[in-house]
Design an enzyme around this catalytic site. Structure first.
Site, mmCIF file in Angstrom:
data_model
loop_
_atom_site.group_PDB
_atom_site.id
_atom_site.type_symbol
_atom_site.label_atom_id
_atom_site.label_comp_id
_atom_site.label_asym_id
_atom_site.label_seq_id
_atom_site.Cartn_x
_atom_site.Cartn_y
_atom_site.Cartn_z
ATOM 1 N N LYS A 42 -28.109 13.850 -5.356
ATOM 2 C CA LYS A 42 -27.728 12.784 -4.421
ATOM 3 C C LYS A 42 -27.322 13.276 -3.035
ATOM 4 O O LYS A 42 -26.636 12.590 -2.289
ATOM 5 C CB LYS A 42 -26.603 11.890 -5.000
ATOM 6 C CG LYS A 42 -26.828 11.399 -6.395
ATOM 7 C CD LYS A 42 -28.255 10.997 -6.672
ATOM 8 C CE LYS A 42 -28.679 9.722 -5.966
ATOM 9 N NZ LYS A 42 -30.169 9.501 -6.212
ATOM 10 N N HIS A 92 -32.118 21.370 -8.961
ATOM 11 C CA HIS A 92 -30.690 21.108 -8.780
ATOM 12 C C HIS A 92 -29.853 22.231 -9.390
ATOM 13 O O HIS A 92 -28.652 22.062 -9.623
ATOM 14 C CB HIS A 92 -30.301 19.792 -9.467
ATOM 15 C CG HIS A 92 -30.843 18.563 -8.805
ATOM 16 N ND1 HIS A 92 -30.724 18.327 -7.446
ATOM 17 C CD2 HIS A 92 -31.502 17.485 -9.302
ATOM 18 C CE1 HIS A 92 -31.284 17.161 -7.149
ATOM 19 N NE2 HIS A 92 -31.767 16.636 -8.259
ATOM 20 N N SER A 123 -23.177 7.735 -4.325
ATOM 21 C CA SER A 123 -24.612 7.681 -4.566
ATOM 22 C C SER A 123 -24.934 8.041 -6.027
ATOM 23 O O SER A 123 -25.806 7.437 -6.656
ATOM 24 C CB SER A 123 -25.320 8.649 -3.603
ATOM 25 O OG SER A 123 -26.712 8.541 -3.710
HETATM 26 P P1 A3P Z 1 -27.466 6.630 -0.965
HETATM 27 O O1 A3P Z 1 -27.399 6.333 -2.424
HETATM 28 O O2 A3P Z 1 -26.133 6.938 -0.356
HETATM 29 O O3 A3P Z 1 -28.216 5.604 -0.176
HETATM 30 P P2 A3P Z 1 -31.344 12.499 -3.611
HETATM 31 O O4 A3P Z 1 -32.723 12.396 -3.092
HETATM 32 O O5 A3P Z 1 -30.755 13.866 -3.496
HETATM 33 O O6 A3P Z 1 -31.206 11.885 -4.959
HETATM 34 O O7 A3P Z 1 -30.412 11.656 -2.626
HETATM 35 C C1 A3P Z 1 -30.516 10.257 -2.566
HETATM 36 C C2 A3P Z 1 -29.716 9.759 -1.378
HETATM 37 O O8 A3P Z 1 -30.427 10.087 -0.168
HETATM 38 C C3 A3P Z 1 -29.573 8.258 -1.402
HETATM 39 O O9 A3P Z 1 -28.307 8.002 -0.785
HETATM 40 C C4 A3P Z 1 -30.740 7.832 -0.521
HETATM 41 O O10 A3P Z 1 -30.630 6.541 0.005
HETATM 42 C C5 A3P Z 1 -30.661 8.898 0.557
HETATM 43 N N1 A3P Z 1 -31.886 9.004 1.344
HETATM 44 C C6 A3P Z 1 -33.156 9.134 0.908
HETATM 45 N N2 A3P Z 1 -34.023 9.144 1.935
HETATM 46 C C7 A3P Z 1 -33.267 9.032 3.057
HETATM 47 C C8 A3P Z 1 -33.578 8.965 4.458
HETATM 48 N N3 A3P Z 1 -34.842 9.036 4.908
HETATM 49 N N4 A3P Z 1 -32.565 8.841 5.331
HETATM 50 C C9 A3P Z 1 -31.282 8.757 4.886
HETATM 51 N N5 A3P Z 1 -30.920 8.817 3.584
HETATM 52 C C10 A3P Z 1 -31.922 8.942 2.686
#
Ligand code: A3P
Length: 281
Positions: A42, A92, A123
């Site tokens: 996340k 991860h 998140s």
């Molecule tokens: P939120 O749940 O706070 O919105 P991962 O890919 O490591 O699982 O992380 C997911 C988080 O990254 C989510 O956060 C998601 O919305 C955010 N995310 C993915 N693409 C993004 C982007 N282009 N810009 C900003 N945040 C992004």
């Protein structure tokens, strides 16, 4: 029930992943040109994958993010061994469990992305509620306690980030912050490309950046998990989308004052003297 069905392998809670494979990964051979996109869950993993993949493909791709950059732990040994080198994989895993065993002294490259832990926790909460294999039906207060104890897949946030942070200055490791990508996406794309050994002109940087904004990724079936064929089966109905909110500071809508104070005390204790500083708003 508020129970997280956790399975423990090699000291990590990894849910559906094969513990035998996880244990073998540190000895997995790496090749020159291999690239790992690594994070605590996340923290902006998918975002970084989208950037890396577009850099490698000249700003144009018609394949899904999970196919472009497969998940090392999830995919298993046979799949990973069948990939031709150089390979780009997502992981991860903590530093000491990565292929190459000692990433800072390996011939592969590693991009690590970190995010302020309060937003990570929030998140992760939505993530746990979203995927059926977590079997998590608790509320935020319940998840907060699991997160504080590190009783979530990939363990305690502090351990993960602090271990990688120790090696941030290695030439083959790029340590990124979610908040920096938020503040300067095109500058981050440029820095990532440079680290990967690409020299891109401004038009290409711009072309890639446009496809990596929150809005363009949210609506892109090749960048979200919601479009995968298995999505209906692995996703709790009516849960939040994977590309959910994408902001700095959503923790303020979830942490109570007491939780925030407790977290801050632990954060100060664990990070003091490390030089590692996050932005929380
Ligand atoms: P939120 O749940 O706070 O919105 P991962 O890919 O490591 O699982 O992380 C997911 C988080 O990254 C989510 O956060 C998601 O919305 C955010 N995310 C993915 N693409 C993004 C982007 N282009 N810009 C900003 N945040 C992004």
């Amino acid at each position: 029930s508020t129970r997280l069905p956790l399975r423990n392998a090699s000291g990590l809670l990894v849910l559906t992943l094969d513990p035998k494979w996880i244990a073998e990964i540190p000895d997995h051979p790496v090749s020159l040109g291999d690239l790992y996109v690594v994070s605590y869950p996340k923290s902006g993993t998918t975002w970084t994958q989208q950037i890396v993949s577009l850099i490698q493909r000249g700003g144009e791709k018609d394949t899904h993010i999970t196919a472009d950059i497969p998940w090392l732990e999830l995919k298993g040994k046979d799949f990973v061994l069948a990939l031709s080198s150089p390979r780009t994989l997502k992981s991860h895993l903590p530093y000491h469990m990565m292929p190459g065993r000692d990433p800072a002294n390996s011939i592969a490259k590693y991009i690590y992305i970190a995010r302020n832990p309060k937003d990570v926790a929030v998140s992760y909460y939505y993530h746990a509620k979203r995927f059926t294999h977590f079997d998590f039906t608790g509320d935020w207060n319940c998840f907060f306690e699991f997160f504080m104890k590190g009783e979530v897949p990939f363990g305690l946030w502090f351990d993960h980030v602090l271990e990688w942070w120790k090696y941030k200055d290695a030439e083959n490791i790029l340590f990124l912050m979610y908040e920096d990508l938020k503040k300067d996406l095109s500058g981050s794309v440029k820095a990532i490309a440079q680290f990967m050994g690409y020299s891109l002109d401004d038009a290409m940087i711009e072309k890639i950046t446009r496809q990596c904004t929150f809005d363009s990724m949210k609506d892109n079936p090749l960048a979200t998990y919601d479009s995968l064929p298995e999505a209906p089966e692995v996703t709790v109905s009516n849960s939040t989308p994977f590309i959910r909110k994408g902001v700095i500071g959503d923790w303020k809508n979830h942490f109570s004052d007491e939780q925030s104070a407790r977290f801050d005390a632990e954060y100060t204790k664990r990070l003091s003297g490390s030089g590692l500083v996050f932005e929380f708003e």
